[in-house]
Every structure is written in C-alpha cells, then in structure tokens.
Design an enzyme around this catalytic site. Structure first.
Site, short mmCIF file in Angstrom:
data_model
loop_
_atom_site.label_atom_id
_atom_site.label_comp_id
_atom_site.label_asym_id
_atom_site.label_seq_id
_atom_site.Cartn_x
_atom_site.Cartn_y
_atom_site.Cartn_z
N GLY A 294 -10.18 -26.81 2.40
CA GLY A 294 -10.99 -28.05 2.16
C GLY A 294 -11.84 -28.13 1.00
CB CYS A 295 -14.80 -30.06 -0.24
SG CYS A 295 -15.91 -30.36 -1.64
CG PHE A 296 -14.61 -25.99 -4.26
CD1 PHE A 296 -15.54 -27.01 -4.40
CD2 PHE A 296 -13.73 -25.57 -5.35
CE1 PHE A 296 -15.43 -27.81 -5.66
CE2 PHE A 296 -13.70 -26.50 -6.44
CZ PHE A 296 -14.78 -27.51 -6.81
#
EC number: 1.8.4.11
Length: 174
Positions: free
Chosen positions: A9-11
């Site tokens: 997902g979002c880093f």
C-alpha cells in the site's frame, strides 16, 4: 546487513513502522516494478507506469531475523486484496516483494506460505525480481515522523502502529 524491498500500500505506512523497529538501519521510500525509467509520485499515482510504492528496509539480521521483518509486513497490510489497501486503490498500492537473490525469493515464498493461515482469502502478493529501485522524492521520506498530525497519519498510519505495538512490541524501539 540485508535489505528487502516491500510494497504494502502507501509507502508511508510501512516506513512509519519499520522506522521504529529494532535492528532496522534504514527505510527508504521508492518505486519499482514498472517500465517508466524516471518515475515520480504523480506519474506512479496515475497508474500508467506499472510501478508500485515500496520501501527498501535495511536491517541487521543479528538483531532482528528476516522472518520477523516479513511477518510484520504481512501483519501490517492486507495481502489478499489485489491492487488496493483500504481507500488507496490502484496498481501502485499492490502487495509486492522484490528480490535480488534466489535466497530472498525463497524467504519471500516461505513467508507467504507461513502467513497464509492468518488470512481467510488467498494471499495475492506479487513476488518478482527487483528491476531498479527508484528513490521517492524527499517529501515522502520519513513522512510520518515529519507529519504525525496529518489526517492520513492519524486515520491510517496510527492504527498500523498500534497493531505493531500490540503484536511486535518486543521488536520495536521505545
């Protein structure tokens, strides 16, 4: 020293937890897995580059076993959803693991097998050879540490940190 390149997902989410993990010496947010030679955040978010948001997690195996790093990865995101994590939707948010050696590939495959029992649906995490790791813009590095009051951090990242503290407290720095 070992480095794993992981996408969940979002880093910002993985970065926030691994930054607080004992034995982790570096976490770098970046992009990989696509065809664009010069990706940036906006091109990756467009979904046209094929790249995923990832973190390169470097750690000392004599402090924290590789298996713990990987088990944390599977606990901190939903590896059963294809191309999305919660409200973040698109191929850039796919669950992914990028290896450089056969040993890493085997570790990744074993981690998937070990963690499958924790999920009701099949794990869809991509396991691929690491082509090129592109470092993300400075704005994305250490995002949570710089912006803990930001809405995304409060609503999305804080629950992941709470989960990490609940299940992996022995591996987290105070």
């Amino acid at each position: 020293m070992k480095t794993f390149v992981l996408g969940g997902g979002c880093f910002w989410c993985l970065d926030a937890v691994y930054q607080k993990t004992k034995g982790v010496t570096s976490v770098i947010s970046g992009y990989t897995g696509g065809h664009d030679r010069h990706p940036d955040y906006y091109s990756v978010c467009s979904g046209t580059t094929g790249h995923a948001e990832v973190v390169a997690v470097s750690f000392e195996e004599d402090v924290i076993p590789a298996e713990v790093i990987l088990d944390m990865f599977f606990a901190l995101h939903d590896p059963t959803t294809l191309n999305r994590q919660g409200y973040d939707v698109g191929t850039q948010y796919r669950s992914s693991m990028f290896y450089e050696t056969t040993e890493e590939k085997i570790l990744f495959e074993e981690a998937i097998e070990r963690n499958q029992a924790l999920w009701a649906h099949p794990i869809v995490t991509e396991v691929s050879r690491l082509p090129v790791f592109h470092v993300a813009e400075d704005f994305h590095q250490d995002y949570y540490a710089k912006h803990p009051e930001q809405g995304y951090c409060q609503v999305i990242i804080n629950p992941k940190l709470a989960k990490a503290r609940k299940y992996y407290s022995a591996w987290l720095n105070a």
